[in-house]
Design a protein around this motif. Structure first.
Motif, PDB file in Angstrom:
ATOM      1  N   LYS A 122     116.841  67.941 -66.130  1.00  3.24           N
ATOM      2  CA  LYS A 122     116.046  66.791 -65.692  1.00  3.24           C
ATOM      3  C   LYS A 122     115.180  67.130 -64.488  1.00  3.24           C
ATOM      4  O   LYS A 122     114.009  66.732 -64.407  1.00  3.24           O
ATOM      5  CB  LYS A 122     116.970  65.619 -65.359  1.00  3.24           C
ATOM      6  CG  LYS A 122     117.706  65.050 -66.554  1.00  3.24           C
ATOM      7  CD  LYS A 122     118.726  64.012 -66.121  1.00  3.24           C
ATOM      8  CE  LYS A 122     119.556  63.527 -67.290  1.00  3.24           C
ATOM      9  NZ  LYS A 122     120.612  62.575 -66.852  1.00  3.24           N
ATOM     10  N   LEU A 123     115.743  67.882 -63.552  1.00  4.57           N
ATOM     11  CA  LEU A 123     114.984  68.267 -62.355  1.00  4.57           C
ATOM     12  C   LEU A 123     113.807  69.164 -62.722  1.00  4.57           C
ATOM     13  O   LEU A 123     112.699  69.009 -62.201  1.00  4.57           O
ATOM     14  CB  LEU A 123     115.904  68.965 -61.347  1.00  4.57           C
ATOM     15  CG  LEU A 123     116.872  68.068 -60.578  1.00  4.57           C
ATOM     16  CD1 LEU A 123     117.927  68.911 -59.864  1.00  4.57           C
ATOM     17  CD2 LEU A 123     116.114  67.215 -59.559  1.00  4.57           C
ATOM     18  N   CYS A 124     114.062  70.094 -63.620  1.00  2.39           N
ATOM     19  CA  CYS A 124     113.010  71.045 -63.991  1.00  2.39           C
ATOM     20  C   CYS A 124     111.883  70.382 -64.783  1.00  2.39           C
ATOM     21  O   CYS A 124     110.764  70.907 -64.838  1.00  2.39           O
ATOM     22  CB  CYS A 124     113.602  72.204 -64.794  1.00  2.39           C
ATOM     23  SG  CYS A 124     114.729  73.249 -63.820  1.00  2.39           S
ATOM     24  N   GLU A 125     112.151  69.237 -65.381  1.00  4.37           N
ATOM     25  CA  GLU A 125     111.115  68.504 -66.100  1.00  4.37           C
ATOM     26  C   GLU A 125     110.239  67.680 -65.160  1.00  4.37           C
ATOM     27  O   GLU A 125     109.199  67.166 -65.567  1.00  4.37           O
ATOM     28  CB  GLU A 125     111.762  67.573 -67.140  1.00  4.37           C
ATOM     29  CG  GLU A 125     112.387  68.319 -68.316  1.00  4.37           C
ATOM     30  CD  GLU A 125     113.146  67.385 -69.247  1.00  4.37           C
ATOM     31  OE1 GLU A 125     113.347  66.191 -68.866  1.00  4.37           O
ATOM     32  OE2 GLU A 125     113.538  67.826 -70.340  1.00  4.37           O
ATOM     33  N   ASN A 126     110.660  67.580 -63.900  1.00  3.58           N
ATOM     34  CA  ASN A 126     109.887  66.795 -62.936  1.00  3.58           C
ATOM     35  C   ASN A 126     108.698  67.618 -62.434  1.00  3.58           C
ATOM     36  O   ASN A 126     108.882  68.699 -61.869  1.00  3.58           O
ATOM     37  CB  ASN A 126     110.787  66.387 -61.763  1.00  3.58           C
ATOM     38  CG  ASN A 126     110.132  65.391 -60.838  1.00  3.58           C
ATOM     39  OD1 ASN A 126     109.061  65.647 -60.294  1.00  3.58           O
ATOM     40  ND2 ASN A 126     110.778  64.265 -60.630  1.00  3.58           N
ATOM     41  N   PRO A 127     107.469  67.147 -62.600  1.00  8.32           N
ATOM     42  CA  PRO A 127     106.281  67.927 -62.224  1.00  8.32           C
ATOM     43  C   PRO A 127     106.125  68.155 -60.721  1.00  8.32           C
ATOM     44  O   PRO A 127     105.364  69.025 -60.311  1.00  8.32           O
ATOM     45  CB  PRO A 127     105.122  67.085 -62.771  1.00  8.32           C
ATOM     46  CG  PRO A 127     105.662  65.694 -62.836  1.00  8.32           C
ATOM     47  CD  PRO A 127     107.108  65.846 -63.194  1.00  8.32           C
ATOM     48  N   THR A 128     106.865  67.393 -59.910  1.00  9.90           N
ATOM     49  CA  THR A 128     106.741  67.572 -58.454  1.00  9.90           C
ATOM     50  C   THR A 128     107.659  68.682 -57.933  1.00  9.90           C
ATOM     51  O   THR A 128     107.597  69.038 -56.755  1.00  9.90           O
ATOM     52  CB  THR A 128     107.053  66.259 -57.705  1.00  9.90           C
ATOM     53  OG1 THR A 128     108.426  65.895 -57.922  1.00  9.90           O
ATOM     54  CG2 THR A 128     106.153  65.131 -58.187  1.00  9.90           C
ATOM     55  N   LEU A 129     108.500  69.200 -58.822  1.00 12.08           N
ATOM     56  CA  LEU A 129     109.390  70.298 -58.435  1.00 12.08           C
ATOM     57  C   LEU A 129     108.649  71.604 -58.687  1.00 12.08           C
ATOM     58  O   LEU A 129     108.438  71.998 -59.847  1.00 12.08           O
ATOM     59  CB  LEU A 129     110.680  70.247 -59.264  1.00 12.08           C
ATOM     60  CG  LEU A 129     111.854  71.088 -58.749  1.00 12.08           C
ATOM     61  CD1 LEU A 129     112.477  70.420 -57.537  1.00 12.08           C
ATOM     62  CD2 LEU A 129     112.915  71.238 -59.853  1.00 12.08           C
ATOM     63  N   VAL A 130     108.248  72.299 -57.639  1.00  9.29           N
ATOM     64  CA  VAL A 130     107.401  73.490 -57.794  1.00  9.29           C
ATOM     65  C   VAL A 130     107.903  74.666 -56.968  1.00  9.29           C
ATOM     66  O   VAL A 130     108.744  74.526 -56.083  1.00  9.29           O
ATOM     67  CB  VAL A 130     105.939  73.170 -57.380  1.00  9.29           C
ATOM     68  CG1 VAL A 130     105.350  72.104 -58.302  1.00  9.29           C
ATOM     69  CG2 VAL A 130     105.882  72.680 -55.933  1.00  9.29           C
ATOM     70  N   VAL A 178     116.853  75.396 -57.923  1.00  5.98           N
ATOM     71  CA  VAL A 178     117.505  74.538 -58.902  1.00  5.98           C
ATOM     72  C   VAL A 178     118.037  75.332 -60.091  1.00  5.98           C
ATOM     73  O   VAL A 178     119.079  75.010 -60.663  1.00  5.98           O
ATOM     74  CB  VAL A 178     116.541  73.433 -59.378  1.00  5.98           C
ATOM     75  CG1 VAL A 178     117.097  72.674 -60.572  1.00  5.98           C
ATOM     76  CG2 VAL A 178     116.243  72.470 -58.219  1.00  5.98           C
ATOM     77  N   GLY A 179     117.305  76.403 -60.451  1.00  4.13           N
ATOM     78  CA  GLY A 179     117.708  77.243 -61.579  1.00  4.13           C
ATOM     79  C   GLY A 179     116.823  77.073 -62.801  1.00  4.13           C
ATOM     80  O   GLY A 179     117.260  77.346 -63.933  1.00  4.13           O
ATOM     81  N   CYS A 180     115.584  76.617 -62.571  1.00  8.75           N
ATOM     82  CA  CYS A 180     114.642  76.469 -63.690  1.00  8.75           C
ATOM     83  C   CYS A 180     114.300  77.848 -64.253  1.00  8.75           C
ATOM     84  O   CYS A 180     114.192  78.828 -63.513  1.00  8.75           O
ATOM     85  CB  CYS A 180     113.383  75.770 -63.207  1.00  8.75           C
ATOM     86  SG  CYS A 180     113.663  74.120 -62.504  1.00  8.75           S
ATOM     87  N   ARG A 181     114.095  77.944 -65.564  1.00 11.17           N
ATOM     88  CA  ARG A 181     113.804  79.217 -66.195  1.00 11.17           C
ATOM     89  C   ARG A 181     112.334  79.588 -66.141  1.00 11.17           C
ATOM     90  O   ARG A 181     111.963  80.715 -66.446  1.00 11.17           O
ATOM     91  CB  ARG A 181     114.275  79.184 -67.651  1.00 11.17           C
ATOM     92  CG  ARG A 181     115.787  79.025 -67.804  1.00 11.17           C
ATOM     93  CD  ARG A 181     116.209  79.052 -69.249  1.00 11.17           C
ATOM     94  NE  ARG A 181     117.656  78.934 -69.384  1.00 11.17           N
ATOM     95  CZ  ARG A 181     118.301  78.922 -70.544  1.00 11.17           C
ATOM     96  NH1 ARG A 181     117.597  79.024 -71.695  1.00 11.17           N
ATOM     97  NH2 ARG A 181     119.617  78.817 -70.591  1.00 11.17           N
ATOM     98  N   ASN A 182     111.505  78.656 -65.789  1.00  7.08           N
ATOM     99  CA  ASN A 182     110.073  78.974 -65.716  1.00  7.08           C
ATOM    100  C   ASN A 182     109.439  78.236 -64.538  1.00  7.08           C
ATOM    101  O   ASN A 182     110.070  77.450 -63.869  1.00  7.08           O
ATOM    102  CB  ASN A 182     109.372  78.603 -67.021  1.00  7.08           C
ATOM    103  CG  ASN A 182     109.684  77.159 -67.462  1.00  7.08           C
ATOM    104  OD1 ASN A 182     109.713  76.244 -66.637  1.00  7.08           O
ATOM    105  ND2 ASN A 182     109.924  76.980 -68.756  1.00  7.08           N
TER     106      ASN A 182
END
Length: 225
Positions: free
Chosen positions: A206-214, A221-225
């Motif tokens: 959910k966090l990684c889908e947020n466009p303000t998380l850059v 957070v651990g986003c893959r991209n």
């Protein structure tokens, strides 16, 4: 014959006596059934209603504003309701069930110290927590839609099933916090820090889908991209 007649007379007398007793007793039974139930004290009713609302939020878990909307009660008329955040909840911490709703809506906690407080089940809609010290706070099943947590310090906090939809978490610090089951639809996460935070698998998604998380925050957070 005389003995038989005596026996029959005795039986008739017993039956007549039993019928009379039944007739006398019957109104008493009727009166007991017609008694009105004792009224429940108003304060008990109020406490039960508060517990029921808290329980309903607890059972429902975080609610996505896109799919459903919780019908909240009117603001607590208690003039000291905002001060209750400095005491927090002490009953049913894990399930966010209390004998009274922790109503912090529209309250102002700019730069206030709420560290170590338990705010389980708190209603935080439109409240302001800018720069607040929320170190080690417990926010289990809090409802924080449109709340402002700009620059708030959530170090070592427990953020469990909190609804942050539409909230401002810009520059908030979640260092070493535990984040599970929360929602972040429309949340401003610009500049937020999640270093060393323990984040649930679904929360990461959910966090990684947020466009303000850059940038660096996505890495934390651990986003893959």
């Amino acid at each position: 014959v005389n003995a038989r007649t005596h026996t029959l007379a005795t039986m008739a007398l017993c039956m007549s006596t039993s019928a009379s007793v039944a007739k006398v007793a019957r109104p008493a039974v009727r009166a007991s059934a017609e008694e009105k139930p004792a009224s429940v004290p108003r304060r008990v009713t109020k406490a039960l209603a508060a517990a029921a609302l808290s329980a309903s939020i607890a059972l429902a878990g975080p609610v996505s504003s896109a799919n459903a909307e919780i019908r909240l009660p009117p603001l607590d008329p208690d003039p000291e309701r905002c001060e209750r955040a400095f005491v927090g909840n002490t009953i049913g911490q894990a399930n966010a069930v209390s004998d009274r709703i922790l109503d912090l809506r529209q309250c102002n906690y700019v730069d206030k110290d709420l560290s170590t407080k338990t705010l389980s089940g708190a209603l935080m809609v439109d409240a302001t927590f800018k720069g607040a010290n929320m170190t080690e706070v417990v926010m289990s099943k809090a409802y924080a839609v449109n709340a402002d947590f700009t620059g708030a310090n959530f170090t070592n906090a427990v953020v469990d099933r909190v609804t942050f939809d539409g909230a401002n978490l810009s520059n908030a610090n979640f260092f070493n916090a535990v984040i599970t089951g929360a929602t972040f639809e429309g949340t401003n996460l610009a500049g937020a820090q999640f270093d060393e935070a323990l984040i649930g698998k679904e929360d990461v998604k959910k966090l990684c889908e947020n466009p303000t998380l850059v940038e660096e925050t996505r890495f934390q957070v651990g986003c893959r991209n």
